[in-house]
Design a protein around this motif. Structure first.
Motif, short mmCIF file in Angstrom:
data_model
loop_
_atom_site.label_atom_id
_atom_site.label_comp_id
_atom_site.label_asym_id
_atom_site.label_seq_id
_atom_site.Cartn_x
_atom_site.Cartn_y
_atom_site.Cartn_z
N ARG A 91 0.82 -1.21 0.00
CA ARG A 91 0.00 0.00 0.00
C ARG A 91 0.86 1.27 0.00
NH1 ARG A 91 -1.87 1.81 4.84
NH2 ARG A 91 -1.70 -0.26 5.74
N THR A 92 1.89 1.30 0.85
CA THR A 92 2.66 2.54 0.98
C THR A 92 3.65 2.74 -0.16
OG1 THR A 92 4.15 1.36 2.48
CG2 THR A 92 2.48 2.77 3.50
N ARG A 93 4.09 1.65 -0.81
CA ARG A 93 5.08 1.80 -1.89
C ARG A 93 4.46 1.58 -3.26
NH1 ARG A 93 6.90 1.35 3.50
NH2 ARG A 93 9.01 2.18 3.63
N GLY A 94 3.15 1.31 -3.29
CA GLY A 94 2.47 1.15 -4.57
C GLY A 94 2.98 -0.01 -5.39
N ILE A 95 3.31 -1.12 -4.72
CA ILE A 95 3.81 -2.31 -5.42
C ILE A 95 3.09 -3.53 -4.88
CG2 ILE A 95 6.13 -1.46 -6.01
CD1 ILE A 95 7.16 -2.63 -3.38
N LYS A 96 3.38 -4.70 -5.48
CA LYS A 96 2.75 -5.92 -4.98
C LYS A 96 3.81 -6.72 -4.22
CE LYS A 96 -0.38 -9.21 -4.80
NZ LYS A 96 0.03 -9.41 -3.43
N VAL A 97 3.61 -6.84 -2.92
CA VAL A 97 4.54 -7.61 -2.08
C VAL A 97 3.79 -8.79 -1.49
CG1 VAL A 97 5.87 -7.54 0.07
CG2 VAL A 97 6.02 -5.63 -1.51
N THR A 98 4.40 -9.97 -1.49
CA THR A 98 3.77 -11.15 -0.89
C THR A 98 4.44 -11.45 0.46
OG1 THR A 98 5.33 -12.68 -1.90
CG2 THR A 98 3.35 -12.14 -3.19
N PRO A 99 3.75 -12.17 1.36
CA PRO A 99 4.35 -12.49 2.67
C PRO A 99 5.68 -13.24 2.55
CG PRO A 99 2.00 -12.99 2.67
CD PRO A 99 2.35 -12.63 1.26
N GLU A 100 5.88 -14.01 1.48
CA GLU A 100 7.15 -14.75 1.29
C GLU A 100 8.32 -13.81 1.09
OE1 GLU A 100 4.30 -15.46 -0.61
OE2 GLU A 100 3.85 -16.93 0.97
N GLU A 212 14.63 2.75 4.94
CA GLU A 212 13.50 3.69 5.04
C GLU A 212 12.89 3.67 6.44
OE1 GLU A 212 10.96 2.92 1.62
OE2 GLU A 212 12.67 3.06 0.26
N ILE A 213 13.76 3.48 7.43
CA ILE A 213 13.28 3.35 8.81
C ILE A 213 12.62 4.64 9.31
CG2 ILE A 213 15.43 4.00 10.04
CD1 ILE A 213 14.22 0.93 11.32
N TYR A 214 12.97 5.80 8.67
CA TYR A 214 12.35 7.07 9.07
C TYR A 214 11.26 7.51 8.10
CZ TYR A 214 16.38 7.47 12.21
OH TYR A 214 17.33 7.24 13.19
N SER A 215 10.75 6.60 7.27
CA SER A 215 9.84 7.04 6.20
C SER A 215 8.56 7.68 6.73
CB SER A 215 9.50 5.88 5.26
OG SER A 215 8.88 4.85 5.98
N ARG A 216 8.14 7.30 7.92
CA ARG A 216 6.91 7.90 8.47
C ARG A 216 7.21 9.21 9.19
NH1 ARG A 216 2.97 3.78 9.30
NH2 ARG A 216 1.58 5.33 10.20
#
Ligand SMILES: Cc1ncc(COP(=O)(O)O)c(C=O)c1O
Length: 399
Positions: A91-100, A212-216
């Protein structure tokens, strides 16, 4: 206490001489020692939110302990947390990431350690920001890589010069580290810089560690990840976590997001070292991701307000100047007009003014001429720190 005579010399492995450190912890213990002697110290050295972990997260951990989340879990993390992280990063990076593609680890730091252990052979080159988080350089050297710094300069608001980065790439470049918002400078990489960096990498088989630990905690605009650039997802290791976003530094939980084949290798390193991240901590992290986010917004706004006040105050002190950071909770102050070099100045401020700050050189050689002040402290303490520095300069600097 009498020390025992040593019969056998400690025969350390050679690689230990290449391991660096994070000076913040050393300065903190020096400052604590002064406090034990009765001195009053304003702590502007350590990089952790001064807020308490939000209540609903603490409650989730307590519930988890009572429910028996006190055993080993899978090395890569609890499936429900990996799923929630995959959803969040998608959601935040606009990509498709799977739990794996998600590996949960004890803090963001282990992702640096594991990524380098997994990818870097002797002589492989790693390009990294300097000044930058000291563990990058430490780990590159430790695993036998060649540390290739990209200098970050104040005139560019501490954003890297992409053309310079492009010139540092050689056939031996294996990994490039990006960090935005940045520690120690508060610099942020603009989307256009990140896109141009991806262009410079082109089709080469180079991995990017995107810290990106400070991205928020970016003050203006939306953070942009190189993982969102088409074709870069499979060459990016995203490092993120809970320490800074939710004031959870002591819980030790973070994660990496990367292609599934590399995630499997990082999981093997987890099995060989930590076995797994603490199970109840992972349940708390799940509550952090899924629960009310308003505390994050409150903390970000407060760090911005304090940075503004601290920068304003510092710019009125003889010899000091600072730019407003664009994110995180650090002010990287230029001290060249004091006539001092950074480390002795940091030492003198601690010993004589009772203000603990870090020398810019704790973040690499290009940090000379700067001090890092953490604004993760109350406004009252920040103002007290400024007052002490001002008084010290009036006494100790030729004006
Ligand atoms: C740039 C950067 N990356 C990673 C970390 C490590 O975070 P953690 O405490 O989650 O290991 C820090 C902590 O100071 C940091 O400043």
């Amino acid at each position: 206490m009498a020390t025992q005579a040593i019969a056998h010399q400690l025969a350390l492995a050679d690689r230990m001489s290449r391991l660096g450190t994070e000076t913040a912890f050393e300065v903190l213990s020096k400052a604590k020692a002064l406090e034990r002697q009765g001195r009053n110290i304003v702590h502007l050295e350590i990089g952790e939110p001064d807020f308490a972990t939000p209540k609903h997260i603490v409650e989730a951990a307590v519930d988890a302990l009572r429910e028996g989340w006190t055993h080993y879990g899978p090395s890569a993390g609890l499936p429900e947390l990996r799923e929630a992280i995959a959803e969040y990063v998608s959601r935040t990076r606009g990509i498709k990431v799977t739990p794996e593609e998600v590996v949960v680890v004890p803090g963001g730091k282990p992702i640096m350690f594991y990524a380098m252990l997994a990818l870097i052979d002797e002589g492989d080159e790693v390009i990294y920001p300097n000044p930058g988080f000291p563990i990058y350089e430490s780990m590159i050297n430790y695993v036998g890589g060649r540390a290739v710094p990209i200098p970050l300069r104040e005139v560019r608001d501490f954003a890297m010069d992409v053309d310079e980065m492009a010139r540092l790439i050689t056939p031996r470049t294996k990994l490039i580290i990006l960090n935005s918002p940045q520690n120690p400078t508060g610099g942020v990489l603009a989307r256009s810089d990140i896109e141009r960096a991806a262009e410079a990498i082109g089709d080469r088989n180079i991995m990017v560690l995107a810290d990106e630990i400070y991205s928020r905690l970016q003050f203006a605009g939306e953070p942009f990840s190189i993982m969102s650039v088409p074709d870069m997802q499979e060459r990016t290791i995203l490092l993120d976590g809970f320490s800074k976003t939710y004031a959870m530094t002591g819980w030790r939980i973070g994660y990496g997001v990367m292609r599934a084949d590399l995630a499997n290798q990082i999981t093997r390193l987890m099995t060989n070292s930590n076995s797994c991240t603490a199970s109840f901590t992972q349940r708390a992290a799940l509550a952090a991701l899924e629960g009310d986010q308003s505390a994050v917004d409150v903390m970000r706004a407060e760090f911005e307000r304090r940075s503004q006040a601290f920068v304003y105050g510092l710019n009125r002190i003889h010899g000091f100047s600072a730019r407003m950071p664009k994110g995180a909770f650090y002010v990287f102050a230029n001290i060249s007009q004091t006539g001092w070099v950074a480390k002795p100045l940091a030492d003198a401020l601690l010993a004589e003014a009772g203000v603990a700050a870090l020398s810019g050189t704790a973040f690499g050689k290009y940090g000379e001429g700067y001090l890092r002040f953490s604004v993760a402290n109350s406004m009252d303490n920040l103002m007290e720190g400024l007052k002490r520095i001002d008084e010290w300069t009036k006494k100790s600097l030729h004006q």
